[in-house]
Design an enzyme around this catalytic site. Structure first.
Site, PDB file in Angstrom:
ATOM      1  N   HIS A  31      70.718 111.819  60.401  1.00 47.99           N
ATOM      2  CA  HIS A  31      71.337 112.945  59.711  1.00 47.99           C
ATOM      3  C   HIS A  31      72.703 113.244  60.322  1.00 47.99           C
ATOM      4  O   HIS A  31      72.809 114.025  61.281  1.00 47.99           O
ATOM      5  CB  HIS A  31      70.443 114.184  59.816  1.00 47.99           C
ATOM      6  CG  HIS A  31      69.086 114.009  59.209  1.00 47.99           C
ATOM      7  ND1 HIS A  31      68.085 113.312  59.839  1.00 47.99           N
ATOM      8  CD2 HIS A  31      68.573 114.445  58.018  1.00 47.99           C
ATOM      9  CE1 HIS A  31      67.004 113.329  59.071  1.00 47.99           C
ATOM     10  NE2 HIS A  31      67.276 113.998  57.967  1.00 47.99           N
ATOM     11  N   HIS A 262      73.973 114.663  54.232  1.00 51.56           N
ATOM     12  CA  HIS A 262      72.969 115.332  55.074  1.00 51.56           C
ATOM     13  C   HIS A 262      72.132 114.335  55.847  1.00 51.56           C
ATOM     14  O   HIS A 262      71.999 114.463  57.075  1.00 51.56           O
ATOM     15  CB  HIS A 262      72.049 116.203  54.206  1.00 51.56           C
ATOM     16  CG  HIS A 262      70.799 116.641  54.904  1.00 51.56           C
ATOM     17  ND1 HIS A 262      70.769 117.704  55.776  1.00 51.56           N
ATOM     18  CD2 HIS A 262      69.525 116.157  54.876  1.00 51.56           C
ATOM     19  CE1 HIS A 262      69.540 117.859  56.248  1.00 51.56           C
ATOM     20  NE2 HIS A 262      68.769 116.921  55.713  1.00 51.56           N
ATOM     21  N   GLU A 408      51.118 136.259  62.677  1.00 49.51           N
ATOM     22  CA  GLU A 408      50.387 135.251  63.435  1.00 49.51           C
ATOM     23  C   GLU A 408      51.250 134.025  63.743  1.00 49.51           C
ATOM     24  O   GLU A 408      51.228 133.491  64.851  1.00 49.51           O
ATOM     25  CB  GLU A 408      49.126 134.820  62.678  1.00 49.51           C
ATOM     26  CG  GLU A 408      48.076 135.906  62.525  1.00 49.51           C
ATOM     27  CD  GLU A 408      48.298 136.775  61.287  1.00 49.51           C
ATOM     28  OE1 GLU A 408      47.450 137.643  61.009  1.00 49.51           O
ATOM     29  OE2 GLU A 408      49.322 136.564  60.590  1.00 49.51           O
ATOM     30  N   HIS A 470      37.312 135.884  55.466  1.00 57.49           N
ATOM     31  CA  HIS A 470      37.483 136.006  56.910  1.00 57.49           C
ATOM     32  C   HIS A 470      36.516 135.114  57.699  1.00 57.49           C
ATOM     33  O   HIS A 470      36.609 135.059  58.921  1.00 57.49           O
ATOM     34  CB  HIS A 470      37.266 137.458  57.344  1.00 57.49           C
ATOM     35  CG  HIS A 470      38.398 138.369  57.001  1.00 57.49           C
ATOM     36  ND1 HIS A 470      38.945 138.436  55.745  1.00 57.49           N
ATOM     37  CD2 HIS A 470      39.094 139.257  57.763  1.00 57.49           C
ATOM     38  CE1 HIS A 470      39.929 139.330  55.746  1.00 57.49           C
ATOM     39  NE2 HIS A 470      40.040 139.839  56.954  1.00 57.49           N
TER      40      HIS A 470
END
Length: 659
Positions: A31, A262, A408, A470
């Site tokens: 790149h 790129h 989280e 959960h």
């Protein structure tokens, strides 16, 4: 003098561009766009601001440089080569992206000095840098400016800022006012697909400002503009974003500014044109001596700063504790855990392993003052905070407990940053079902060998009424599949204490504790000095004659023991194996594994999917566990409903004996 300085920095930047073009072309892969576009910013940062010493690359008070846009790795490799890092010779630049080279396609922590973190998955770098900047402020609060006083610099691209983790990271950084964090955004307005306006209209400056950041802008190809923006950022008490307006692939006259530059080699013709445009008449991989000297002066400045720091450290009253924390000295823990285990065996508490974890943390925190805890807004459920812990706040970094909020993923990345920074050992908690929110950062923990401890509670249908959203069923299998991650599912308070000892003694891999919500009886009533959990699996019940072997983890060990009692009434002798860690058991000698498993038929027991149990079970062996998602009901009802009971295990054992 101003013009001379700009000229010199332009040539220094062109050295980065030339090495990038040549290395990517030689590899036929890579790149070039980002390194060529950000070379001026990187040069000004290096030449005027950053403090690094290639001769002592790990000294604690160095500035941290994080290339969050990891695909632009040649920028980092070129800089480290030019600065004189001993392990980044021209042979490594020429071997870019080749097997065995330090110059991997994306920067990999541990492969070479000067690589602070593995990057490539976009957004991870900036989020990890938040942890580094946080660790710097926390250590500064403990030891003062004489020992801890450095910046964390980040180079990030549009992709890093689009990824969702960036929101979690910048929110926490702004809230905690991490003023030593400076992010330089490669504002080239290009992604792989094309211009950024194909997919986003976000005003990033307004977004960061709303999160409490200082905002700056600069012309990414004007050294004085760049320097003014960095200088203003360093002076501001808030974390800073600098929008560096750049041209991707700058210097490649026919390809710069477009998305094609790129991630592909420029080609021989375009490289020749770029050499002419940049006034770079040198052969591939050739750097003139005056430019090596210019970059060498950056290294010399860092070496002088490091020598002065070492003098301050030698005279500092906290020298011993500072060095102990930097060395991650955990030697005081094993005897403390051994004494604690003896007490547990005598008292035989019946507690959830999340509670047993909290109890053990009192021992850990007492023995290891450099441990830092936290939770993603589930402190009262994870039980990750013990008495005496103090919250870290923007106006007081002296605490040792982090409130990560409902972030989280950001929490996991920040813990990586804290661990990589050094001097602190982090742990953080959430529910096991939400490990999926953390997973990309957990994977990087394992890839880097970062000693992070994940505390995952509410580990099965045993959490009860919150239901299948959960209740983890597939998570254990998926986490055990991550290389270099040690997963521990203890069955009682003793195994939980041993699990914490394993986690804190680990130096080169993350550890995950899988803990129950429901109370579990103590199985280990006889004290042993040895850490049996460290063996991965061991015989909890070993009858003289073994007709069948029941193998269980965590909360299901109790079920296996009760099933063995039931089988005994029929004259069937069942050995019971507790298997808290598949990874640690797999690492044991073959003879030990054979001794534990025996030759009798086997039944595995776990309130999760069978996937991953091949280490213990043959296809013809039995398994009692889950085959799908859970349900909402009290835990005892769920265990009966899904057939995870002593009677079901005993029936499965009888069936294996009849087969």
């Amino acid at each position: 003098m101003k013009d001379i300085a700009i000229f010199d920095e332009t040539r220094m930047a062109n050295a980065i561009r030339a090495l990038t073009m040549d290395a990517v072309e030689r590899a036929k892969s890579g790149h070039p766009g980002m390194p060529m576009g950000m070379a001026d910013v990187a040069t000004v940062l290096s030449n005027r601001f950053i403090t690094l010493d290639p001769g002592c690359p790990h000294w604690p008070d160095r500035d941290r440089f994080v290339l969050s846009a990891g695909h632009g790795s040649m920028l980092l490799y070129a800089i480290n080569h030019l600065l004189g890092y001993a392990d980044m010779g021209m042979d490594q630049i020429k071997s870019f992206r080749q097997l065995g080279a330090r110059t991997a396609g994306h920067p990999e922590y541990g492969h070479a000095d000067g690589i602070e973190v593995t990057t490539g998955p976009l957004g991870q770098g900036i989020a990890t840098a938040v942890g580094m900047a946080l660790a710097e402020r926390m250590k500064n609060a403990r030891y003062g400016d004489d020992l801890v006083d450095h910046f964390t610099y980040v180079m990030a691209g549009d992709g890093c800022l689009m990824e969702g983790i960036s929101h979690e990271a910048i929110d926490l950084a702004g809230h905690l006012e991490l003023g030593r964090l400076i992010v330089m955004w490669d504002d080239n307005r290009i992604t792989i697909d094309g211009a950024t306006d194909l997919s986003t209209s976000m005003d990033q400056l307004a977004r960061f400002a709303a999160a409490g950041w200082h905002i700056g802008t600069c012309d990414g190809h004007d050294p004085d503009s760049i320097a003014a923006a960095i200088d203003a950022a360093r002076r501001d008490p808030r974390p800073s974003l600098i929008a560096c307006r750049t041209v991707i692939g700058y210097g490649a006259p026919n390809k710069q500014g477009g998305h094609d530059v790129h991630g592909a080699p420029l080609g021989a013709a375009e490289i020749a044109a770029a050499r002419a445009r940049l006034d770079w008449p040198f052969e591939p991989f050739e750097i003139p001596s005056d430019l090596y000297a210019a970059w060498g002066r950056v290294a010399d400045r860092g070496a002088a700063a490091r020598a002065a720091w070492e003098g301050r450290l030698a005279a500092h009253p906290a020298r011993a504790s500072f060095l102990s924390a930097e060395a991650d000295d955990t030697g005081a823990l094993p005897p403390a855990i051994a004494a604690y285990k003896a007490r547990l065996s005598a008292e035989a508490p019946k507690v959830a392993t999340r509670k047993a974890s909290e109890m053990t943390l009192n021992v850990v925190a007492g023995a290891l003052p450099h441990v830092v805890g936290g939770s993603a807004d589930l402190t009262g459920s994870n039980l990750t905070r013990v008495k005496g812990m103090k919250s870290v706040q923007a106006d007081d970094y002296a605490g040792n407990y982090l409130h990560h909020g409902i972030r989280e993923h950001g929490m996991a990345a920040a813990m990586n940053g804290i661990a990589l920074h050094g001097g602190m050992r982090p742990y953080g908690g959430t529910f096991l079902a939400f490990a999926d929110y953390c997973r990309p950062a957990i994977r990087l923990s394992a890839l880097m060998g970062a000693p992070v401890t994940y505390v995952m509670t509410h580990d099965s249908i045993g959490l009860g009424e919150d239901g299948p959203t959960h209740q983890p069923v597939e998570h254990l299998a998926s986490l055990r599949a991550i290389p270099n991650l040690t997963v521990l599912r203890p069955c009682d308070a003793v195994e939980t204490a041993e699990a914490w000892e394993i986690a804190m003694m680990s130096k080169d891999n993350p550890v995950m504790l899988i803990l129950s919500r429901q109370n579990l009886p103590l199985q280990r009533r006889t004290h042993t000095e040895d850490n049996l959990t460290a063996r991965g699996a061991y015989l909890l019940r070993h009858p003289a004659r073994r007709d069948v072997t029941l193998i269980a983890t965590g909360s299901e060990v109790e079920i296996a023991v009760l099933a063995a009692d039931e089988l005994a009434t029929d004259g069937i002798e069942a050995a019971v194996v507790s298997a808290p860690s598949f990874e640690l058991f797999a690492a044991q000698p073959a003879a030990y594994r054979a001794e534990v498993l025996g030759t009798a038929p086997r039944v595995g027991v776990e309130a999760a999917l069978r996937m991953g149990w091949d280490l213990f079970l043959a296809p013809e062996d039995g398994f009692v566990g889950m085959t799908g998602f859970g349900a909402s009901a009290p835990a005892p009802d769920l265990y009966r409903h899904f057939g995870i009971t002593p009677g079901a295990v005993a029936s499965e054992a009888r069936a294996r004996l009849r087969a």
